[in-house]
Scaffold this motif. Structure first.
Motif, PDB file in Angstrom:
ATOM      1  N   LEU A  32      78.941  -4.135  96.182  1.00  0.00           N
ATOM      2  CA  LEU A  32      79.912  -3.628  95.209  1.00  0.00           C
ATOM      3  C   LEU A  32      80.226  -4.667  94.132  1.00  0.00           C
ATOM      4  O   LEU A  32      80.321  -4.333  92.946  1.00  0.00           O
ATOM      5  CB  LEU A  32      81.199  -3.208  95.919  1.00  0.00           C
ATOM      6  N   THR A  33      80.407  -5.892  94.550  1.00  0.00           N
ATOM      7  CA  THR A  33      80.855  -6.923  93.608  1.00  0.00           C
ATOM      8  C   THR A  33      79.702  -7.641  92.905  1.00  0.00           C
ATOM      9  O   THR A  33      79.943  -8.485  92.033  1.00  0.00           O
ATOM     10  CB  THR A  33      81.721  -7.965  94.350  1.00  0.00           C
ATOM     11  N   THR A  34      78.464  -7.312  93.262  1.00  0.00           N
ATOM     12  CA  THR A  34      77.309  -7.984  92.666  1.00  0.00           C
ATOM     13  C   THR A  34      76.580  -7.122  91.643  1.00  0.00           C
ATOM     14  O   THR A  34      76.195  -7.605  90.572  1.00  0.00           O
ATOM     15  CB  THR A  34      76.315  -8.421  93.766  1.00  0.00           C
ATOM     16  N   LEU A  35      76.400  -5.852  91.969  1.00  0.00           N
ATOM     17  CA  LEU A  35      75.601  -4.975  91.108  1.00  0.00           C
ATOM     18  C   LEU A  35      76.463  -4.355  90.014  1.00  0.00           C
ATOM     19  O   LEU A  35      77.525  -3.771  90.285  1.00  0.00           O
ATOM     20  CB  LEU A  35      74.939  -3.885  91.948  1.00  0.00           C
ATOM     21  N   GLY A  36      76.002  -4.455  88.796  1.00  0.00           N
ATOM     22  CA  GLY A  36      76.767  -3.996  87.639  1.00  0.00           C
ATOM     23  C   GLY A  36      77.089  -2.517  87.650  1.00  0.00           C
ATOM     24  O   GLY A  36      78.128  -2.103  87.133  1.00  0.00           O
TER      25      GLY A  36
END
Length: 223
Positions: free
Chosen positions: A164-168
């Protein structure tokens, strides 16, 4: 056998105090008698008492009032559950909270509600821990289409938070979760994020009835 009378010892200060009073009192009476002998009027009982009070008058010392204790502002505080607490409880709601905790999202009722609904859309609720992959997440699971398996549910939660917090393309989900936005806003962000290729039929296949609490076996948690 003869009965012995029990003698109760009294504190020495009591005898000393009464002796002192008698001595002072006797001195006053003697003085008044002398005065009467020299021609003064015979002292009355009131005169004797007044003379004793006058000779033993006590001064009152004013004591300053104590300062008021300072008011300590302790502020507001809250409690955040730890990993082990959630793991030991082991329900689908605990796993949802674990994802939020690992992703540094607020653990609020609305956020937990969304994640548990999301889990139900991805796995049958009674076996929500299927393949230790409650959200059918392909990130780090070895299955790009979300069919992979994690070592345990703790690993699955860490990978879900990381995806969730890595992929744009999940940025809107992150934004709404961080704001603890109303559930419909977070859910819409999920539908159109590309997490599921079918977008849950643009939300038409999304269920809103309460999600039951179901506990996963300890083995699924790596215990």
């Amino acid at each position: 056998m003869p009965k012995h009378r029990r003698t109760i010892a009294r504190p020495a200060f009591r005898r000393h105090t009464w002796s002192t009073v008698r001595t002072v009192f006797a001195s006053i009476v003697a003085g008044l008698v002398v005065m009467a002998t020299l021609g003064f009027s015979t002292p009355t009982q009131s005169d004797i008492v007044a003379a004793y009070v006058d000779q033993n008058a006590q001064a009152l010392v004013a004591v300053p009032a104590p300062e008021a204790a300072p008011v300590i502002d302790r502020g507001e505080f809250g409690a955040t559950p730890g990993y082990e607490t959630l793991i030991q409880s082991g329900t689908n709601y605990d796993w949802a909270k674990l994802v939020l905790l690992m992703g540094e999202f607020p653990i609020t009722d609305s956020n937990v509600t969304v994640v548990t609904r999301w889990m139900r859309q991805e796995n049958f609720v009674d076996t929500w821990w299927n393949r230790n992959n409650p959200l059918n997440n392909g990130w780090g699971s070895g299955g790009g289409g979300g069919t992979g398996r994690y070592v345990d549910l703790v690993d699955a939660a860490a990978n879900a938070a990381e995806a969730l917090t890595t992929l744009g393309r999940y940025s809107e989900i992150v934004e709404t979760l961080r704001a603890s936005a109303p559930t419909e806003q977070v859910e819409r962000a999920i539908w159109f994020s590309g997490w599921a290729t079918g977008m849950y039929n643009q939300g038409k296949h999304w269920a809103y009835n309460p999600v039951p609490v179901v506990t996963a076996p300890p083995s699924a948690w790596g215990r």
